[in-house]
Write a protein that holds these residues in place. Structure first.
Motif, short mmCIF file in Angstrom:
data_model
loop_
_atom_site.label_atom_id
_atom_site.label_comp_id
_atom_site.label_asym_id
_atom_site.label_seq_id
_atom_site.Cartn_x
_atom_site.Cartn_y
_atom_site.Cartn_z
N PRO A 132 -79.93 -51.28 -41.11
CA PRO A 132 -80.50 -52.25 -40.17
C PRO A 132 -80.74 -53.60 -40.84
CG PRO A 132 -81.57 -50.12 -39.93
CD PRO A 132 -80.68 -50.02 -41.13
N ALA A 133 -80.39 -54.67 -40.14
CA ALA A 133 -80.57 -56.02 -40.67
C ALA A 133 -82.06 -56.35 -40.71
CB ALA A 133 -79.83 -57.03 -39.80
N GLU A 134 -82.44 -57.17 -41.68
CA GLU A 134 -83.85 -57.51 -41.87
C GLU A 134 -84.20 -58.76 -41.07
OE1 GLU A 134 -87.07 -58.45 -45.45
OE2 GLU A 134 -84.98 -57.94 -45.92
N ALA A 135 -85.09 -58.61 -40.09
CA ALA A 135 -85.51 -59.74 -39.27
C ALA A 135 -86.59 -60.54 -40.00
CB ALA A 135 -86.05 -59.23 -37.94
N PRO A 136 -86.70 -61.84 -39.74
CA PRO A 136 -87.79 -62.63 -40.32
C PRO A 136 -89.15 -62.02 -40.01
CG PRO A 136 -86.17 -64.07 -39.30
CD PRO A 136 -85.79 -62.66 -38.93
N SER A 175 -76.27 -58.13 -35.63
CA SER A 175 -77.69 -58.25 -35.33
C SER A 175 -78.05 -59.64 -34.81
CB SER A 175 -78.53 -57.96 -36.58
OG SER A 175 -79.90 -58.24 -36.36
N PRO A 176 -78.60 -59.74 -33.60
CA PRO A 176 -79.03 -61.04 -33.10
C PRO A 176 -80.29 -61.57 -33.78
CG PRO A 176 -78.63 -59.48 -31.30
CD PRO A 176 -78.68 -58.70 -32.57
N SER A 177 -81.01 -60.71 -34.49
CA SER A 177 -82.31 -61.13 -35.03
C SER A 177 -82.41 -61.14 -36.55
CB SER A 177 -83.42 -60.21 -34.49
OG SER A 177 -83.33 -58.92 -35.08
N GLY A 178 -81.54 -60.38 -37.24
CA GLY A 178 -81.75 -60.18 -38.66
C GLY A 178 -80.61 -60.60 -39.55
N PHE A 179 -80.94 -60.76 -40.84
CA PHE A 179 -79.94 -61.07 -41.86
C PHE A 179 -79.33 -59.77 -42.38
CE2 PHE A 179 -82.98 -64.56 -42.06
CZ PHE A 179 -82.15 -65.66 -42.02
N VAL A 227 -72.98 -65.10 -44.83
CA VAL A 227 -73.08 -65.99 -43.67
C VAL A 227 -74.18 -65.48 -42.75
CG1 VAL A 227 -71.85 -66.95 -41.69
CG2 VAL A 227 -70.62 -66.51 -43.82
N ASP A 228 -74.98 -66.41 -42.21
CA ASP A 228 -75.99 -66.08 -41.21
C ASP A 228 -75.27 -65.93 -39.87
OD1 ASP A 228 -78.09 -65.79 -39.50
OD2 ASP A 228 -79.07 -67.68 -40.00
N PHE A 235 -74.28 -50.81 -7.04
CA PHE A 235 -73.73 -49.89 -8.02
C PHE A 235 -73.81 -50.50 -9.41
CE2 PHE A 235 -71.73 -48.45 -4.13
CZ PHE A 235 -71.86 -47.07 -4.23
N SER A 236 -73.97 -49.65 -10.36
CA SER A 236 -73.99 -50.11 -11.74
C SER A 236 -73.19 -49.13 -12.58
CB SER A 236 -75.43 -50.22 -12.25
OG SER A 236 -75.45 -50.78 -13.55
N PHE A 237 -73.08 -49.41 -13.86
CA PHE A 237 -72.36 -48.53 -14.78
C PHE A 237 -73.03 -48.61 -16.13
CE2 PHE A 237 -70.05 -52.55 -14.18
CZ PHE A 237 -70.28 -53.13 -15.41
N PRO A 238 -72.88 -47.61 -16.95
CA PRO A 238 -73.53 -47.64 -18.26
C PRO A 238 -72.90 -48.66 -19.19
CG PRO A 238 -72.10 -45.72 -18.08
CD PRO A 238 -72.13 -46.36 -16.71
N ILE A 239 -73.73 -49.25 -20.02
CA ILE A 239 -73.29 -50.16 -21.07
C ILE A 239 -73.83 -49.62 -22.39
CG2 ILE A 239 -73.26 -52.55 -21.88
CD1 ILE A 239 -74.14 -53.38 -19.07
N TYR A 240 -72.93 -49.29 -23.29
CA TYR A 240 -73.31 -48.71 -24.58
C TYR A 240 -73.03 -49.71 -25.69
CZ TYR A 240 -72.87 -44.42 -21.80
OH TYR A 240 -72.97 -43.46 -20.83
N ALA A 241 -73.92 -49.77 -26.67
CA ALA A 241 -73.72 -50.62 -27.85
C ALA A 241 -73.98 -49.79 -29.10
CB ALA A 241 -74.64 -51.83 -27.80
N GLN A 242 -73.09 -49.95 -30.07
CA GLN A 242 -73.20 -49.17 -31.31
C GLN A 242 -72.95 -50.10 -32.50
OE1 GLN A 242 -71.24 -45.22 -31.57
NE2 GLN A 242 -70.12 -46.08 -33.31
N ASP A 243 -73.89 -50.15 -33.43
CA ASP A 243 -73.73 -50.92 -34.66
C ASP A 243 -74.83 -50.46 -35.62
OD1 ASP A 243 -73.55 -52.92 -36.72
OD2 ASP A 243 -72.50 -54.20 -35.30
N PRO A 244 -74.50 -50.07 -36.84
CA PRO A 244 -75.53 -49.60 -37.77
C PRO A 244 -76.51 -50.68 -38.21
CG PRO A 244 -73.41 -49.81 -38.88
CD PRO A 244 -73.15 -49.98 -37.43
N VAL A 245 -76.23 -51.96 -37.94
CA VAL A 245 -77.12 -53.03 -38.39
C VAL A 245 -78.22 -53.35 -37.38
CG1 VAL A 245 -75.25 -54.02 -39.75
CG2 VAL A 245 -75.75 -54.96 -37.49
#
Length: 305
Positions: free
Chosen positions: A60-64, A127-131, A137-138, A191-201
């Motif tokens: 996981p990325a480290e957030a400020p 990660s939208p929040s962490g380094f 690169v940020d 109607f809707s559908f599932p949205i999945y996101a996968q990333d170890p950071v």
């Protein structure tokens, strides 16, 4: 006369650079003492050992420290506003609309098993929040804009359910009270559908932000198993080894790339069956969508399904 009483100055040795090798064969050079050393040997690691080594590098990325969820939401809202006003999104939105109309035409004329997009699978968002640990690169701003693109595409595809011509076949959609649902007759999304996101950071703040947008966080390899021929694969930062796992599932739409540049028979096999359109450059941050494209199956390939 020598100055025997003067102590010899000891210089600090230069920080030793380490080479860390992940399970996919890439070698990462770092000067951090926090990264575990991995010995390069001729021995082939087991699957469990390879996974452990990769997780030691991609965690996981480290957030400020002072970043709050409210702050993160405010930052995302600003990125989203700039994205939806861009020519890049306006062009992509038109292209998505064209593809949905084409799928409607196929269902009406040919009565095939094709239907609307039944799921979105996001791989490699970052990660939208962490380094990232030892990153050069940020990439937080890049991930923010890419998340805004994912959110916009999901909203447009959800609305396309309202007008999609359902036939006698039973499509497996879920009627849901998702957080994505808007109020009012014009914006209703039945109607809707599932949205999945996968990333170890992904860290805790990332998960809260994505879940607030109606996105389900999953762990490896769940996202890979959710891809079907009616899935939109959103993969702006996916690695080659992951693309080789998911593209054989023949997703109807793929956002990412450019896939044509990949040195892989599996990926080239997919590109030979599809067409693609490039994006208008995103001048606010060109790195966020550098040379990315929307891929969709050729009409003759659709009719063969």
């Amino acid at each position: 006369m020598p100055h025997t009483s003067r102590q010899k100055r000891t210089s600090n040795p230069a920080q030793k650079r380490l080479q860390v090798t992940s399970s996919d064969g890439w070698t990462h050079v770092t000067s951090s003492n926090n990264v575990r050393r991995v010995m390069r040997t001729s021995r082939v690691p087991s699957a469990a050992q390879a996974k452990e080594e990769e997780e030691s590098i991609l965690g996981p990325a480290e957030a400020p420290a002072r970043l709050t969820f409210d702050d993160l939401q405010t930052q995302y809202a600003a990125h989203q506003d700039r994205w939806v006003e861009s020519e890049t999104w306006k062009t992509l939105s038109k292209l998505l609309a064209e593809q949905m109309r084409e799928r409607e035409r196929i269902v009406l004329n040919d009565d095939t098993a094709w239907g609307p997009v039944d799921a979105i699978v996001c791989i490699g968002l970052g990660s939208p929040s962490g380094f990232l640990r030892d990153g050069w690169v940020d990439r937080r701003t890049v991930s923010m804009y890419q998340l805004a693109a994912l959110d916009s595409m999901a909203t447009q595809l959800s609305r396309s359910f309202n007008s999609f011509p359902f036939s006698s076949r039973s499509f497996q959609f879920c009627k849901t009270n998702s957080s994505r649902k808007k109020e009012g007759p014009d914006d209703s999304i039945p109607f809707s559908f599932p949205i999945y996101a996968q990333d170890p950071v992904f860290n805790g703040l990332d998960c809260l932000l994505l879940e607030s947008l109606g996105i389900t966080i999953v762990n490896d390899p769940v996202a890979f198993e959710r891809i079907t021929q009616n899935t939109l694969l959103f993969c702006p930062g996916a690695e080659k080894k992951h693309l080789e796992l998911v593209l054989p599932s023949n997703p109807c739409l793929v956002f990412g790339g450019p896939l044509e540049m990949a040195d892989s028979e599996v990926i080239q096999s997919y590109t030979s069956r599809v067409e693609s359109r490039g994006l208008v450059p995103f001048t606010i941050n060109e790195h966020a969508f550098w040379k990315m494209r929307l891929y969709f199956r050729k009409e003759e390939a659709q009719e063969e399904e």
